[in-house]
Design an enzyme around this catalytic site. Structure first.
Site, short mmCIF file in Angstrom:
data_model
loop_
_atom_site.label_atom_id
_atom_site.label_comp_id
_atom_site.label_asym_id
_atom_site.label_seq_id
_atom_site.Cartn_x
_atom_site.Cartn_y
_atom_site.Cartn_z
N ASP A 172 0.81 -1.22 0.00
CA ASP A 172 0.00 0.00 0.00
C ASP A 172 0.85 1.27 0.00
O ASP A 172 0.47 2.27 -0.61
CB ASP A 172 -0.93 0.00 1.21
CG ASP A 172 -2.09 -0.98 1.05
OD1 ASP A 172 -2.38 -1.37 -0.09
OD2 ASP A 172 -2.71 -1.34 2.06
N GLY A 173 1.98 1.24 0.69
CA GLY A 173 2.85 2.41 0.72
C GLY A 173 3.35 2.78 -0.66
O GLY A 173 3.45 3.96 -1.02
#
Length: 267
Positions: free
Chosen positions: A58-59
């Site tokens: 997700d980062g």
């Protein structure tokens, strides 16, 4: 189709696998580490991608979404992968979906966060957090319906997208993506009754602090502040999902929320 691929450095092997499968089907404009700057546009605009694929967690997707204007597809190579629509084992399906543009366009709005350090845009959240050496801090939050006071280690202001991230870990509610609201969640508040507050997305809030704290936007520390103004931003980001995607399935799979378990302990 003009396509770009961003990846997290430690997932370069996975990214190369994606690249090798896609290069014979699409015009790959760039293949870059997500920490690098986005390539500068050229005059004829043909260098600008129509879609970007993010390989990582997700980062990585968060960083990519802030670099580009086009839709982004997440390929999961990290842990949770809330933003990811495809697994590495599903690249053939991704290729077919790209050829036919067979996607759900998942549009998410952002927060505009203004301080003396500048203007920032949060897809997940803006966090005001004290240093370890600081004493507990006094936060004042002003909005249309009055003023709220928090005696806490910090405050998290999150979008519906970010409600399943840091705010959730602090005990905040999950807000469905199509809800027009954002939330304020205190970090380690002094008073037990102090919990998350869900407010309309039309609100413009002002937060002041008695002592400078760190302003962290989507995980990046951007400066020390004593005052910030937060409101919904007109900017939206677009994630491309498979047609089979729905939010309830996503949170059941990722964090077990709302999942059905049988009496014998199996699903």
């Amino acid at each position: 189709m003009r396509t770009g691929i961003f990846y997290r450095t430690d997932y370069v092997v996975s990214a190369k696998e994606v690249y090798e499968k896609l290069k014979s089907h699409f015009d790959i404009l760039f293949f870059k580490d997500s920490s690098e700057n986005f390539p500068e546009s050229v005059e004829d605009k043909t260098f600008e991608p129509q879609v970007v694929i993010s390989v990582g967690g997700d980062g990585t997707v968060l960083r990519v979404l802030k670099k580009v204007k086009c839709p982004v597809i997440g390929v999961k190579a990290g842990r949770l992968g809330f933003f990811s629509g495809y697994l590495l084992s599903e690249i053939d399906k991704l290729i077919e979906d790209l050829k036919n543009w067979n996607f759900i366009e998942d549009k998410r709005w952002m927060l505009r966060v203004e301080s003396h350090s500048g203007v920032f845009f949060a897809i997940n959240d803006a966090v005001l957090q004290k240093d370890v050496s600081q004493k507990i801090v006094d936060f004042t939050v002003e909005m249309t319906d009055g003023t709220f006071y928090y005696h806490a280690d910090g405050l998290v202001v999150s979008t519906p997208t970010g409600s399943s991230a840091y705010a959730l870990a602090l005990g905040g509610p999950i807000i469905l993506p199509n809800v027009e609201a954002f939330e304020i969640t205190p970090m380690a508040p002094q008073f037990l009754a102090t919990r998350s507050l869900v407010i309309p997305s039309t609100e413009k809030i002002k937060i002041t602090v008695n002592d400078p704290v760190n302003l962290v936007v989507d995980g990046d520390v951007v400066g020390k502040v004593k005052e910030v103004h937060v409101r919904k931003c007109s900017k939206v980001i677009t994630l491309l999902r498979p047609k089979s995607y729905d939010f309830s399935t996503s949170i059941k799979e990722k964090i077990g929320y709302g999942k059905m378990f049988l009496k014998n302990g199996s699903e």
